[in-house]
Design an enzyme around this catalytic site. Structure first.
Site, PDB file in Angstrom:
ATOM      1  N   LYS A 124       3.885  -9.382  21.975  1.00 30.23           N
ATOM      2  CA  LYS A 124       3.829  -9.298  20.507  1.00 30.23           C
ATOM      3  C   LYS A 124       5.205  -9.598  19.914  1.00 30.23           C
ATOM      4  O   LYS A 124       5.333 -10.350  18.947  1.00 30.23           O
ATOM      5  CB  LYS A 124       3.328  -7.917  20.066  1.00 30.23           C
ATOM      6  N   GLN A 177       1.348   1.226  19.886  1.00 27.02           N
ATOM      7  CA  GLN A 177       0.574   0.724  21.025  1.00 27.02           C
ATOM      8  C   GLN A 177      -0.230   1.855  21.673  1.00 27.02           C
ATOM      9  O   GLN A 177       0.287   2.938  21.944  1.00 27.02           O
ATOM     10  CB  GLN A 177       1.517   0.075  22.048  1.00 27.02           C
ATOM     11  N   ASP A 202      -2.809  -3.272  12.521  1.00 30.57           N
ATOM     12  CA  ASP A 202      -3.842  -3.175  13.558  1.00 30.57           C
ATOM     13  C   ASP A 202      -5.224  -3.024  12.919  1.00 30.57           C
ATOM     14  O   ASP A 202      -6.244  -3.229  13.594  1.00 30.57           O
ATOM     15  CB  ASP A 202      -3.600  -1.926  14.427  1.00 30.57           C
TER      16      ASP A 202
HETATM   17  N1  GUN Z   1      -3.904  -1.305  23.068  1.00 27.07           N
HETATM   18  C1  GUN Z   1      -4.761  -2.289  23.463  1.00 27.07           C
HETATM   19  N2  GUN Z   1      -5.052  -3.095  22.429  1.00 27.07           N
HETATM   20  C2  GUN Z   1      -4.367  -2.633  21.356  1.00 27.07           C
HETATM   21  C3  GUN Z   1      -4.248  -3.065  20.011  1.00 27.07           C
HETATM   22  O1  GUN Z   1      -4.846  -4.040  19.557  1.00 27.07           O
HETATM   23  N3  GUN Z   1      -3.418  -2.326  19.235  1.00 27.07           N
HETATM   24  C4  GUN Z   1      -2.768  -1.236  19.684  1.00 27.07           C
HETATM   25  N4  GUN Z   1      -1.995  -0.566  18.829  1.00 27.07           N
HETATM   26  N5  GUN Z   1      -2.853  -0.806  20.928  1.00 27.07           N
HETATM   27  C5  GUN Z   1      -3.645  -1.512  21.765  1.00 27.07           C
END
Ligand code: GUN
Length: 293
Positions: free
Chosen positions: A52, A96, A119
């Site tokens: 990311k 996350q 998100d």
């Molecule tokens: N863990 C796995 N996929 C995601 C996501 O799209 N966002 C977040 N914050 N954590 C994740």
């Protein structure tokens, strides 16, 4: 059969975002800024977050990584969230998941300012999505909507079967595809573990969104000729011939269903690469104040 190349599409969208960011900066605007909070030492999460951050650099965003150890308390995480909520330079941030077990993920999610919730997990954004109001869409559904749009796949009046009812994929997909919108107007069937006769449902489907998390679950005998298959699964299966000892496969048995399909997403290289682009698009929307003004 046409392959939906998520990797190529994600790169195209990233290039488009980069062009917009350059123009924004040239006009004296603020550089979009995404922050990621990573708590603990889950290796998969570390890889996701690193990707990311790398994607932010590629499009010219600023990025900030807030990394803390597994012993971090819930109060400390809530304090980090509060600081990011209040920091005027941060356009959006993600915490996350999964978080270490002693931290209540729901409490943390609720503490995030919906205006910065790129998100799209906060109930405010989920509710706005369900009402058809502008909102941040969660990464995977947003990526899938982009794929259907950019590949000009007709959805209006089509019968779509979603397999899996998770909060972050199946349920939002069922809502988005039934909305009155350019990509939408589907008749949607949301199936799950208690569905009585899944095959009867999938055989009627013009579009299948497979998000169950089980390798080779959707087989050739379950789909009709001309079906569109969006495979959300990313499953590891043992493979001694690979250096890593495993390979990634989707929820659909690709060799079986691909010849019957009009469009299909591969795994890897399909839905996966689109999820990061969604996050970048949400961050850009936030910096432009497109959702909440
Ligand atoms: N863990 C796995 N996929 C995601 C996501 O799209 N966002 C977040 N914050 N954590 C994740």
């Amino acid at each position: 059969m046409k392959l939906i190349d998520g990797k190529a599409l994600a790169n195209t969208i990233k290039e488009e975002i980069a062009v917009e960011v350059t123009a924004l900066k040239k006009a004296g605007g603020k550089t979009p800024h995404l922050a990621a909070v990573l708590i603990g030492d889950d290796p998969a999460s570390a890889v996701y977050v690193r990707n990311k951050v790398k994607a932010c650099e590629k499009v010219g965003f600023k990025s900030t990584l807030v990394r803390r150890g597994a012993e971090t308390t819930e109060a400390e995480v809530l304090e980090i969230v509060k600081n990011l909520n209040e920091d005027p330079d941060i356009d959006g941030f993600i915490v996350q998941l999964p978080l270490p077990k002693h931290i209540d993920e729901e409490k943390v999610n609720l503490a995030i300012d919906p205006k910065k919730d790129v998100d799209g997990f906060h109930p405010m954004n989920v509710g706005r999505m369900a009402l058809g109001l502008p909102s941040y869409l969660p990464a995977t559904p947003f990526g899938i909507m982009q794929m259907l749009d950019r590949y000009d796949i007709e959805t209006s009046g089509k019968h779509c079967v979603v397999i899996g009812r998770s909060n972050i994929v199946g349920t939002p997909m069922s809502i988005l595809l039934s909305r009155k919108a350019k990509v939408g107007n589907c008749t949607v069937t949301l199936t799950h573990s208690r569905t009585k006769d899944l095959k009867a449902e999938t055989l009627r489907a013009d579009i299948i969104i497979a998000a169950i998390g089980r390798p080779d679950y959707l087989t050739a005998d379950m789909v009709k000729e001309g079906v569109v298959i969006i495979d959300v699964g990313i499953n590891r299966v043992d493979d001694a011939s690979r250096k890593r000892g495993y390979r990634l496969v989707g929820d659909a048995n690709f060799e079986g269903v691909a010849p019957k399909s009009s469009f299909i997403t591969p795994v890897p290289g399909g839905v996966g690469p689109m999820t990061i682009t969604s996050l970048l698009m949400n961050t850009l929307k936030s910096s432009r104040k497109e959702i909440y003004g």
